[in-house]
Scaffold this motif. Sequence first.
Motif, short mmCIF file in Angstrom:
data_model
loop_
_atom_site.label_atom_id
_atom_site.label_comp_id
_atom_site.label_asym_id
_atom_site.label_seq_id
_atom_site.Cartn_x
_atom_site.Cartn_y
_atom_site.Cartn_z
N ILE A 114 0.84 -1.21 0.00
CA ILE A 114 0.00 0.00 0.00
C ILE A 114 0.87 1.25 0.00
O ILE A 114 0.63 2.20 -0.75
N ALA A 115 1.91 1.26 0.82
CA ALA A 115 2.80 2.42 0.90
C ALA A 115 3.54 2.65 -0.42
O ALA A 115 3.64 3.78 -0.89
N VAL A 116 4.02 1.57 -1.03
CA VAL A 116 4.74 1.69 -2.31
C VAL A 116 3.78 2.19 -3.40
O VAL A 116 4.13 3.09 -4.18
N ALA A 117 2.58 1.62 -3.46
CA ALA A 117 1.60 2.06 -4.47
C ALA A 117 1.25 3.53 -4.28
O ALA A 117 1.18 4.29 -5.27
N ALA A 118 1.04 3.95 -3.05
CA ALA A 118 0.71 5.35 -2.78
C ALA A 118 1.85 6.27 -3.20
O ALA A 118 1.63 7.31 -3.83
N ALA A 119 3.07 5.88 -2.86
CA ALA A 119 4.24 6.70 -3.20
C ALA A 119 4.41 6.82 -4.72
O ALA A 119 4.66 7.92 -5.25
N ILE A 120 4.23 5.72 -5.44
CA ILE A 120 4.36 5.75 -6.90
C ILE A 120 3.26 6.61 -7.52
O ILE A 120 3.53 7.43 -8.42
N LEU A 121 2.02 6.46 -7.05
CA LEU A 121 0.93 7.26 -7.60
C LEU A 121 1.10 8.75 -7.33
O LEU A 121 0.84 9.58 -8.20
N ILE A 122 1.55 9.08 -6.13
CA ILE A 122 1.79 10.49 -5.80
C ILE A 122 2.93 11.05 -6.66
O ILE A 122 2.82 12.14 -7.22
N LEU A 123 4.00 10.29 -6.80
CA LEU A 123 5.14 10.73 -7.61
C LEU A 123 4.75 10.92 -9.07
O LEU A 123 5.00 11.97 -9.66
N LEU A 124 4.10 9.93 -9.67
CA LEU A 124 3.72 10.03 -11.08
C LEU A 124 2.66 11.11 -11.31
O LEU A 124 2.75 11.86 -12.29
N GLY A 125 1.67 11.19 -10.44
CA GLY A 125 0.64 12.22 -10.59
C GLY A 125 1.20 13.62 -10.49
O GLY A 125 0.83 14.51 -11.26
N THR A 126 2.13 13.82 -9.55
CA THR A 126 2.76 15.13 -9.38
C THR A 126 3.63 15.45 -10.59
O THR A 126 3.60 16.57 -11.11
#
Length: 151
Positions: A114-126
């Motif tokens: 969950i933490a890795v998925a959230a970090a990747i989504l935040i990074l890519l979205g930003t």
Amino acid sequence: MMSTTIENPNYAYPARSKRGPSFEKAGWIFMRASGVVLVVLIFGHLAYNLIWTPGGISAIDFGFVGGKLADPFWRWWDVTMLWLAILHGSNGMRTIVNDYVHKPRIRQIALGAIAVAAAILILLGTLITFTFDPCPPTADPSLLPSFCADL
């Protein structure tokens, strides 16, 4: 008469002191605060896109999104909405995993995922939000939106 012992429902976690700061309490407070802020951000986003924009939903196209993301206010509005939505959802998933996954190793793996998925989504979205260029200088002009000719 027989007596029956009921197993402690909180067996997955060691007992803690009730005083002082708690990660679970912070997560609980974050969910309430982020939920309120998300309601404002989402309804502001919908109101701008669907009500205040001439043409309503039929006006939303690549050019509309490109023009909106060119404005720093809406860029930060959308990225704040993205960050809060991902963090809010990830915290909710963390709570569900903590409630229903009782094997420590599996819980640890699920929380890590969950933490890795959230970090990747935040990074890519930003990254996408702040690097989006609807008028790339090397593109074929016939393929660009009409507002790019004005730049």
